[in-house]
Design a protein around this motif. Structure first.
Motif, PDB file in Angstrom:
ATOM      1  N   ALA A   5       1.086  -1.162   0.104  1.00  0.00           N
ATOM      2  CA  ALA A   5       0.145   0.177   0.031  1.00  0.00           C
ATOM      3  C   ALA A   5       0.693   1.110   0.238  1.00  0.00           C
ATOM      4  O   ALA A   5       0.012   2.082   0.399  1.00  0.00           O
ATOM      5  N   ALA A   6       2.167   0.992  -0.666  1.00  0.00           N
ATOM      6  CA  ALA A   6       3.345   2.463  -0.720  1.00  0.00           C
ATOM      7  C   ALA A   6       2.813   3.114  -1.027  1.00  0.00           C
ATOM      8  O   ALA A   6       3.060   4.616  -0.751  1.00  0.00           O
ATOM      9  N   GLY A   7       1.822   3.446  -2.284  1.00  0.00           N
ATOM     10  CA  GLY A   7       1.251   4.532  -2.970  1.00  0.00           C
ATOM     11  C   GLY A   7       0.582   5.023  -2.276  1.00  0.00           C
ATOM     12  O   GLY A   7      -0.082   6.082  -2.657  1.00  0.00           O
ATOM     13  N   MET A   8       0.017   5.512  -1.066  1.00  0.00           N
ATOM     14  CA  MET A   8      -0.654   5.594   0.004  1.00  0.00           C
ATOM     15  C   MET A   8      -0.051   6.870   0.632  1.00  0.00           C
ATOM     16  O   MET A   8      -0.212   7.612   1.568  1.00  0.00           O
ATOM     17  N   ALA A   9       1.189   6.680   0.719  1.00  0.00           N
ATOM     18  CA  ALA A   9       2.259   7.803   1.381  1.00  0.00           C
ATOM     19  C   ALA A   9       2.286   8.886   0.703  1.00  0.00           C
ATOM     20  O   ALA A   9       1.710   8.910  -0.620  1.00  0.00           O
ATOM     21  N   ARG A  10       2.558  10.241   1.999  1.00  0.00           N
ATOM     22  CA  ARG A  10       2.097  11.048   1.561  1.00  0.00           C
ATOM     23  C   ARG A  10       3.878  11.465   2.153  1.00  0.00           C
ATOM     24  O   ARG A  10       4.431  11.381   2.685  1.00  0.00           O
ATOM     25  N   ALA A  11       4.310  13.318   1.073  1.00  0.00           N
ATOM     26  CA  ALA A  11       5.199  14.238   1.334  1.00  0.00           C
ATOM     27  C   ALA A  11       5.566  14.664   2.578  1.00  0.00           C
ATOM     28  O   ALA A  11       4.421  15.520   3.116  1.00  0.00           O
ATOM     29  N   GLU A  12       5.770  14.417   4.614  1.00  0.00           N
ATOM     30  CA  GLU A  12       5.338  15.488   5.391  1.00  0.00           C
ATOM     31  C   GLU A  12       5.801  15.137   6.560  1.00  0.00           C
ATOM     32  O   GLU A  12       6.779  13.791   6.553  1.00  0.00           O
ATOM     33  N   SER A  13       5.977  16.369   7.324  1.00  0.00           N
ATOM     34  CA  SER A  13       7.156  15.788   7.980  1.00  0.00           C
ATOM     35  C   SER A  13       6.014  14.656   8.935  1.00  0.00           C
ATOM     36  O   SER A  13       4.674  14.205   8.898  1.00  0.00           O
ATOM     37  N   ALA A  14       7.260  13.803   9.909  1.00  0.00           N
ATOM     38  CA  ALA A  14       6.552  12.492  10.710  1.00  0.00           C
ATOM     39  C   ALA A  14       5.453  13.065  11.578  1.00  0.00           C
ATOM     40  O   ALA A  14       5.130  11.876  11.980  1.00  0.00           O
ATOM     41  N   GLY A  15       6.140  14.491  12.270  1.00  0.00           N
ATOM     42  CA  GLY A  15       5.084  14.550  13.374  1.00  0.00           C
ATOM     43  C   GLY A  15       3.271  14.811  13.081  1.00  0.00           C
ATOM     44  O   GLY A  15       2.962  14.684  13.782  1.00  0.00           O
ATOM     45  N   ALA A  16       3.417  15.708  12.078  1.00  0.00           N
ATOM     46  CA  ALA A  16       2.200  16.251  11.231  1.00  0.00           C
ATOM     47  C   ALA A  16       1.687  14.517  11.099  1.00  0.00           C
ATOM     48  O   ALA A  16       0.946  14.174  11.081  1.00  0.00           O
ATOM     49  N   LEU A  17       2.226  13.868  10.528  1.00  0.00           N
ATOM     50  CA  LEU A  17       1.772  11.808   9.648  1.00  0.00           C
ATOM     51  C   LEU A  17       1.228  11.329  11.221  1.00  0.00           C
ATOM     52  O   LEU A  17       0.279  11.055  11.313  1.00  0.00           O
ATOM     53  N   VAL A  18       2.247  11.409  12.073  1.00  0.00           N
ATOM     54  CA  VAL A  18       1.810  10.571  13.235  1.00  0.00           C
ATOM     55  C   VAL A  18       0.214  11.469  14.078  1.00  0.00           C
ATOM     56  O   VAL A  18      -0.595  10.843  14.411  1.00  0.00           O
ATOM     57  N   ALA A  19       0.312  12.771  13.676  1.00  0.00           N
ATOM     58  CA  ALA A  19      -1.187  13.616  15.069  1.00  0.00           C
ATOM     59  C   ALA A  19      -2.272  12.985  13.489  1.00  0.00           C
ATOM     60  O   ALA A  19      -3.304  12.512  13.882  1.00  0.00           O
ATOM     61  N   ARG A  20      -1.866  13.389  12.034  1.00  0.00           N
ATOM     62  CA  ARG A  20      -3.159  12.581  11.421  1.00  0.00           C
ATOM     63  C   ARG A  20      -3.668  11.250  11.464  1.00  0.00           C
ATOM     64  O   ARG A  20      -4.657  10.834  11.893  1.00  0.00           O
ATOM     65  N   LEU A  21      -2.348  10.613  11.638  1.00  0.00           N
ATOM     66  CA  LEU A  21      -3.006   8.905  12.064  1.00  0.00           C
ATOM     67  C   LEU A  21      -3.547   8.931  13.247  1.00  0.00           C
ATOM     68  O   LEU A  21      -4.458   8.463  13.164  1.00  0.00           O
ATOM     69  N   ALA A  22      -3.618   9.148  14.101  1.00  0.00           N
ATOM     70  CA  ALA A  22      -3.887   9.016  15.700  1.00  0.00           C
ATOM     71  C   ALA A  22      -5.098   9.598  15.763  1.00  0.00           C
ATOM     72  O   ALA A  22      -6.650   8.635  15.627  1.00  0.00           O
TER      73      ALA A  22
END
Length: 356
Positions: free
Chosen positions: A329-346
């Motif tokens: 499912a790697a095609g679902m990756a986004r370019a963003e900061s790790a902190g923003a990614l964790v916050a979005r995922l949570a």
């Protein structure tokens, strides 16, 4: 109960049941690990290829960036044979790639992998919060040494049989690595093909088979996948491909770009780069060596002999020769900061959890 509340978050002292996978080879920089930790997840140093001194340095640099828990991951060594005939045949194929890159065949490596004993002692001396491992089972004596020092120990299983084996050794948690996961397969009991069980099928079976917390891994990229894993009984998720394109990731630019534009690009489980089955985006290197995989040397021998090609290709943005490790499912990756990614995922997890 919120989706973030679990034995994993309680034991590890993290806010979210999100673990950044320990991708070895330079992807998991101290900056990435610390950013994930600061955002409330568990960052992981992929230290499998690092010298003992480099392990110590990576831990120290991570600690300088965060006071929050993080993990260090090592590869459990397995027996291998450095068969001269197989090495020569493999190099016959590899020399064609080297010629295209302007390289000569390198000298025989002084050693094929770092010394695990010395790596492990570096981890013990550092006293890390979490130690995870893959490619095998850590013996009970070493597990007890880690636990006596206050370290949580996490093993990797690709089958129910492996999960039961790990629990018997005394691990605190188990990562259930589904077939969809990118990077090297952790299978250590039975044939590699036996370990290609999908995440959705593997997780509930492992949860039912063991009493320790289970962490789901493989094909999970957003709150939907995380909520599904939690419903199946997993108490956290481990994600690698989602973090590959993050600002703090040490993945080569060509690797990040390949993931971001992956779309429908297929992945393949291949022995071409390292001699051990691993999932990555298909490219010319994989397709060319595919018919000869059965002839290639064991891991880590093949891994050492392809290092010059992979390093040069990464430096020159030649993705056709790079090990572009990525999950299905790697095609679902986004370019963003790790902190923003964790916050979005949570936030995404909680949104889907409340709608279940």
């Amino acid at each position: 109960m919120t989706a973030s509340a679990s034995r994993v978050t309680d034991i590890l002292g993290i806010a979210h049941p999100i673990i950044q996978a320990p991708m070895a080879g330079g992807t998991t920089t101290p900056a990435l690990v610390a950013a994930v930790a600061e955002a409330g997840g568990l960052g992981s140093i992929g230290a499998g290829y690092l010298s003992p001194a480099a392990v110590t340095e990576a831990i120290a640099e991570t600690r300088a960036r965060t006071a929050r828990p993080f993990a260090v991951n090592l590869f459990i060594p397995q027996p291998f044979t450095a068969d001269a005939a197989r090495i020569d045949r493999a190099n016959g194929h590899l020399d064609a790639f080297r010629a295209e890159l302007g390289l000569s065949r390198p000298d025989t490596p002084a050693r094929y992998a770092p010394d695990f004993e010395d790596q492990f002692e570096a981890v013990i001396e550092a006293g890390v919060p979490v130690f995870s491992f893959t490619f095998g089972a850590l013996d009970a004596a070493r597990i007890q040494r880690l636990q006596a020092a206050g370290t949580c120990v996490v093993g990797t299983a690709t089958t129910v049989v492996e999960a039961r084996h790990l629990e018997a050794t005394g691990v605190d948690m188990i990562v259930a690595q589904g077939a969809e996961a990118g990077g090297h397969r952790g299978t250590f009991l039975g044939d590699a093909a036996d370990g290609l069980v999908g995440t959705m099928a593997l997780v509930p079976q492992v949860v039912d088979a063991v009493s320790v917390p289970v962490i789901a891994s493989g094909g999970i990229m957003d709150g939907r996948g995380m909520a599904a894993a939690r419903i199946l009984g997993a108490e956290a998720v481990q994600m690698g491909s989602a973090f590959l394109a993050c600002d703090e990731s040490g993945a080569k630019p060509a690797h990040k770009q390949a993931v971001l534009v992956a779309g429908d690009t297929p992945t393949a489980v291949t022995r071409a780069f390292s001699g051990k089955p691993a999932r990555g985006l298909r490219n010319r290197f994989i397709d060319t060596l595919g018919p000869f995989e059965h002839e290639l040397p064991d891991y880590p021998v093949q891994n050492a002999w392809t290092k010059d090609i992979r390093a040069t290709a990464g430096a020159r943005d030649r993705p056709e020769f790079m090990s572009l490790w990525a999950g299905q499912a790697a095609g679902m990756a986004r370019a963003e900061s790790a902190g923003a990614l964790v916050a979005r995922l949570a936030a995404d997890l909680e949104a889907h959890w409340t709608r279940r």
